[in-house]
Design an enzyme around this catalytic site. Structure first.
Site, short mmCIF file in Angstrom:
data_model
loop_
_atom_site.label_atom_id
_atom_site.label_comp_id
_atom_site.label_asym_id
_atom_site.label_seq_id
_atom_site.Cartn_x
_atom_site.Cartn_y
_atom_site.Cartn_z
N LEU A 138 0.72 -0.91 0.14
CA LEU A 138 0.19 -0.06 0.23
C LEU A 138 0.98 1.06 0.23
CD1 LEU A 138 -3.01 1.22 0.03
CD2 LEU A 138 -2.56 0.93 2.62
N GLY A 139 0.86 1.60 -0.84
CA GLY A 139 1.52 3.41 -1.25
C GLY A 139 1.96 3.86 -2.48
N CYS A 197 5.64 6.01 -5.14
CA CYS A 197 5.66 7.10 -4.27
C CYS A 197 6.48 7.04 -2.88
CB CYS A 197 3.95 8.20 -3.81
SG CYS A 197 4.68 9.65 -2.91
N GLY A 247 -4.22 -8.39 -9.33
CA GLY A 247 -5.41 -8.50 -9.59
C GLY A 247 -5.13 -8.31 -10.94
N ILE A 300 14.09 12.40 -12.17
CA ILE A 300 15.05 11.96 -11.53
C ILE A 300 16.05 12.00 -11.74
CG2 ILE A 300 14.77 9.39 -11.28
CD1 ILE A 300 12.07 8.85 -12.77
N VAL A 348 18.01 14.08 -12.27
CA VAL A 348 19.18 15.19 -11.28
C VAL A 348 18.91 14.96 -9.93
CG1 VAL A 348 18.66 17.01 -13.30
CG2 VAL A 348 16.90 17.25 -12.08
N ALA A 365 3.16 12.10 -8.34
CA ALA A 365 2.03 12.09 -6.71
C ALA A 365 0.19 12.22 -6.48
CB ALA A 365 2.72 11.38 -5.10
N HIS A 413 9.21 39.37 7.00
CA HIS A 413 10.78 39.25 7.02
C HIS A 413 11.30 39.17 8.28
CE1 HIS A 413 13.60 41.41 5.93
NE2 HIS A 413 14.35 41.90 7.07
#
Length: 462
Positions: free
Chosen positions: A42-43, A46, A118, A183, A185, A314, A439
């Site tokens: 899961l996830g 990213c 799946g 990706i 750089v 993402a 500031h």
């Protein structure tokens, strides 16, 4: 195939990455009965192979640079090198904490989570683990994997993808990075901070070529100053093993040698062999085609994230997943304006933008209708304190709204939130100029740039 007809879900989601789990959480929140299927963790990319681990490596690199350079701030330190096992331990702890939190979140929303591979079996069902999961609607969110080129075999040792680079058990002495996009750089930046001799090969004429050309040029100057080498405007021809590494030959015959070659030419959709085409889903080069509401040509099937030809980010996947959930729940979500999505490249210095480039604005509105202003961070107190250089560039339709904000400098990714509001709310320079910015902050530079564009520059020359 056993048909579990006892339950017909409102929504079954194939893929538990950013787009898939966001859709699951939002749909459940709106009262839909949701099943979420994921074959790995899961996830998705990213959390486990992309945004989070790469930024952890970049932060470790930033700490290394700070240790080396602390003397210029009057702080005595000594830099003894990179403990790569320790770096991975830190990175993995970050991932683990977020992963556990996400698992708890999905469970708390009463989403039926199914671990397994799946496959789309009809316009309203997905087969997984020997069962057929039925639903009124199917969301495809199977993500992406690193791409390569014909004849370029990624071996995981000398020729590697970003997936391999994230778990590499050593800091390479030298590296060639094929691809100067996000990706490429980011890894160039992290590895240079770790002490690697880095060369980036980019076939187009600039690094981060989708950004405004001004941002690309500033980044190139910064990389030269850091000792990161790059070759632009010539495409890759071949790679071959040497006694101790890899030799890369370009189309013009120029060669480069290094210990490893990182192939960072982008990511391609995961769609083969999953039943999409068999069910009549329209596709192009492996991508699933959708309308502005993320619906495919099959009315009961939607698709989101890296699987569709939109921005591979993402947060775009999150937004697309939420849009689908809200549409299915009977709400009236607004289609996504992809120009209005904030984009950040987390190298050192950072590149952040929202809206369109100056070149694109001239193409749309005409060169005589476009105004561009550059504000140098040398005039910003907090940037001076941080010892970062860079620039904020604003692109405005003459006498109208700001349509592009392009920023280069350390921590500029943290300023893109206000930039996003400026673009998406079609703000006039004078409207932003009247807001008071704290500031000393780097955020103040965004305010100063708008003051200048509104014709009343403060810490900037006329």
């Amino acid at each position: 195939m056993a048909n579990d007809a006892s339950t017909v879900f409102d929504l079954v989601i194939l893929g538990g990455g950013s787009g898939g789990y966001a859709a699951a959480l939002r749909a459940s929140q709106l009262g839909l009965d949701v099943a979420l299927i994921e074959k790995n963790k899961l996830g998705g990319t990213c959390l486990h192979n992309g945004c989070i681990p790469t930024k952890a490596l970049l932060h470790a690199g930033e700490v290394a640079d700070q240790a080396r350079e602390a003397g210029q701030f009057g702080v005595k330190t000594s830099f003894e090198g990179i403990d790569i096992a320790g770096v991975h331990k830190y990175k993995d702890e970050v991932i683990s904490g977020l992963y556990k939190g996400l698992q708890g979140l999905v469970a708390s929303r009463k989403v039926t989570y199914i671990e397994g591979e799946g496959r789309l079996s009809s316009p309203t069902s997905v087969d997984v683990n020997g069962q057929r999961i039925q639903a009124r609607h199917v969301l495809l969110a199977t993500g992406s994997v690193p791409k390569s080129l014909p004849g370029l075999d990624i071996d995981g040792n000398r020729i590697i993808s970003s997936d391999h680079a994230l778990v590499l058990d050593r800091v390479p002495e030298s590296a060639i990075i094929l691809g100067g996009g996000v990706i490429g750089v980011e890894f160039a930046s992290a590895w240079k901070s770790f002490g690697t001799d880095v060369t980036v090969i980019e076939g187009l004429k600039h690094l981060v070529p989708v950004e405004d050309e001004n941002s690309s040029k500033i980044l190139e100057r910064a990389f030269r100053k850091r000792g990161i080498k790059f070759n632009l405007g010539t495409f890759f021809e071949k790679a071959e093993y040497t006694e101790n590494g890899v030799r890369v030959t370009l189309a013009d015959g120029k060669t480069f040698e290094a210990e490893v070659l990182l192939v960072a030419i982008g990511r391609g959709p995961v769609s083969q062999g999953l039943g999409y085409e068999e069910q009549g889903v329209a596709m192009d080069r492996g991508y699933v085609l959708v309308d502005e509401y993320m619906q495919t040509n099959v009315p009961t099937i939607s698709a989101v994230g890296d699987l569709v030809p939109t921005l591979q980010l993402a947060h775009v996947g999150f937004a697309e997943g939420i849009l689908v959930a809200e549409r299915l729940a009977g709400l009236k979500p607004v289609p996504i304006d992809y120009d209005g999505v904030p984009r950040v490249t987390y190298c050192h210095p950072e590149v952040a933008s929202v809206g369109i480039t100056e070149a694109k604005a001239k193409e749309i509105y005409g060169a005589d209708k476009v105004v561009a202003l550059k504000y140098n961070l040398a005039g910003n107190g907090k940037s001076k304190i941080l010892k970062t250089a860079g620039e904020i560039k604003l692109v405005q339709v003459k006498d109208g709204a700001v349509v592009g904000v392009h920023m280069v400098g350390d921590r500029m990714g943290e300023q893109v939130g206000e930039a996003q509001l400026i673009y998406n709310w079609e703000a006039l320079p004078a409207e932003v100029a009247q807001l008071i910015h704290a500031h000393p902050t780097q955020n103040e530079a965004l305010g100063e740039a708008h003051l200048a564009l509104a014709g009343k520059p403060l810490h900037a020359h006329d």
